[in-house]
Design an enzyme around this catalytic site. Structure first.
Site, PDB file in Angstrom:
ATOM      1  CB  CYS A 141       8.877 -38.383  -1.363  1.00  0.00           C
ATOM      2  SG  CYS A 141       9.132 -36.641  -1.054  1.00  0.00           S
ATOM      3  CB  CYS A 194      12.142 -37.895  -3.463  1.00  0.00           C
ATOM      4  SG  CYS A 194      12.693 -37.940  -1.745  1.00  0.00           S
ATOM      5  CG  ASP A 244       4.230 -23.544  -4.821  1.00  0.00           C
ATOM      6  OD1 ASP A 244       4.679 -23.843  -3.699  1.00  0.00           O
ATOM      7  OD2 ASP A 244       3.073 -23.820  -5.191  1.00  0.00           O
ATOM      8  CG  HIS A 256      11.336 -33.694   0.221  1.00  0.00           C
ATOM      9  ND1 HIS A 256      11.906 -34.781  -0.415  1.00  0.00           N
ATOM     10  CD2 HIS A 256      12.252 -32.693   0.119  1.00  0.00           C
ATOM     11  CE1 HIS A 256      13.106 -34.462  -0.871  1.00  0.00           C
ATOM     12  NE2 HIS A 256      13.338 -33.182  -0.555  1.00  0.00           N
ATOM     13  CG  HIS A 298       8.824 -27.566   1.025  1.00  0.00           C
ATOM     14  ND1 HIS A 298       8.350 -28.678   1.665  1.00  0.00           N
ATOM     15  CD2 HIS A 298       7.830 -26.647   1.100  1.00  0.00           C
ATOM     16  CE1 HIS A 298       7.116 -28.440   2.114  1.00  0.00           C
ATOM     17  NE2 HIS A 298       6.784 -27.209   1.779  1.00  0.00           N
TER      18      HIS A 298
HETATM   19  P1  AMP Z   1       3.737 -26.661   2.416  1.00  0.00           P
HETATM   20  O1  AMP Z   1       2.369 -26.277   2.872  1.00  0.00           O
HETATM   21  O2  AMP Z   1       4.810 -25.786   3.010  1.00  0.00           O
HETATM   22  O3  AMP Z   1       4.015 -28.139   2.580  1.00  0.00           O
HETATM   23  O4  AMP Z   1       3.766 -26.309   0.877  1.00  0.00           O
HETATM   24  C1  AMP Z   1       3.751 -27.228  -0.144  1.00  0.00           C
HETATM   25  C2  AMP Z   1       3.841 -26.458  -1.446  1.00  0.00           C
HETATM   26  O5  AMP Z   1       4.153 -27.357  -2.475  1.00  0.00           O
HETATM   27  C3  AMP Z   1       2.561 -25.761  -1.847  1.00  0.00           C
HETATM   28  O6  AMP Z   1       2.816 -24.358  -2.018  1.00  0.00           O
HETATM   29  C4  AMP Z   1       2.150 -26.431  -3.149  1.00  0.00           C
HETATM   30  O7  AMP Z   1       1.570 -25.539  -4.073  1.00  0.00           O
HETATM   31  C5  AMP Z   1       3.485 -26.959  -3.637  1.00  0.00           C
HETATM   32  N1  AMP Z   1       3.439 -28.150  -4.487  1.00  0.00           N
HETATM   33  C6  AMP Z   1       2.821 -29.326  -4.225  1.00  0.00           C
HETATM   34  N2  AMP Z   1       3.023 -30.205  -5.213  1.00  0.00           N
HETATM   35  C7  AMP Z   1       3.794 -29.567  -6.138  1.00  0.00           C
HETATM   36  C8  AMP Z   1       4.354 -29.946  -7.409  1.00  0.00           C
HETATM   37  N3  AMP Z   1       4.161 -31.153  -7.921  1.00  0.00           N
HETATM   38  N4  AMP Z   1       5.088 -29.024  -8.071  1.00  0.00           N
HETATM   39  C9  AMP Z   1       5.293 -27.799  -7.560  1.00  0.00           C
HETATM   40  N5  AMP Z   1       4.803 -27.382  -6.373  1.00  0.00           N
HETATM   41  C10 AMP Z   1       4.054 -28.251  -5.674  1.00  0.00           C
HETATM   42 ZN    ZN Z   2      11.298 -36.740  -0.415  1.00  0.00          ZN
END
Ligand code: AMP
Ligand code: ZN
Length: 115
Positions: free
Chosen positions: A4, A7, A30, A96, A98
């Protein structure tokens, strides 16, 4: 969870652009910001979303982190939006838990994006 990404970021296995951290949660920028300020708050333990059984101290830490992130990024005065996608109808991509904290400009009048 071994596989993940959140994580790993929350526990510094992979480093990120951090904004806030305490015993229970980590907040980082983000990777694809949808507003001038776009920060994710994630618990250090793995939960899928708010439908999981999340301990009270983690829920309290998320609430406190929202306040801290808003103050540290300077969006507390003009206002901000807090969003957490859960499951397929909300298009939750990262499984995960958020919380998105968005601000830095007027975010629009509608709660939902155009469908
Ligand atoms: P969700 O659609 O609510 O699952 O949003 C996932 C968010 O995680 C998106 O806004 C992505 O741009 C962000 N995201 C995915 N991978 C990363 C990463 N490695 N670092 C920072 N943000 C990320
Ligand atoms: Zn996780």
């Amino acid at each position: 969870m071994d596989d993940c990404i959140f994580c790993k970021i929350a526990n510094h296995v992979i480093e990120s652009d951090y904004v806030y951290e305490d015993e229970y949660v980590t907040a980082f920028k983000d990777a694809e910001p949808q507003a001038p300020v776009h920060v994710l708050i994630v618990p250090k333990q793995h939960y899928v979303n708010f439908s999981d059984d999340i301990p009270g101290e983690v829920l309290a830490a998320i609430g406190h982190a929202i306040k801290e992130v808003a103050a540290k990024t300077g969006i507390d005065k003009d206002g901000y939006r807090v969003i957490s996608n859960a499951g397929d109808n909300a298009d939750q991509v990262v499984k995960h838990l958020h919380v998105h904290v968005l601000g830095g400009e007027f975010l629009g009048t509608g709660l939902l994006p155009e469908k």
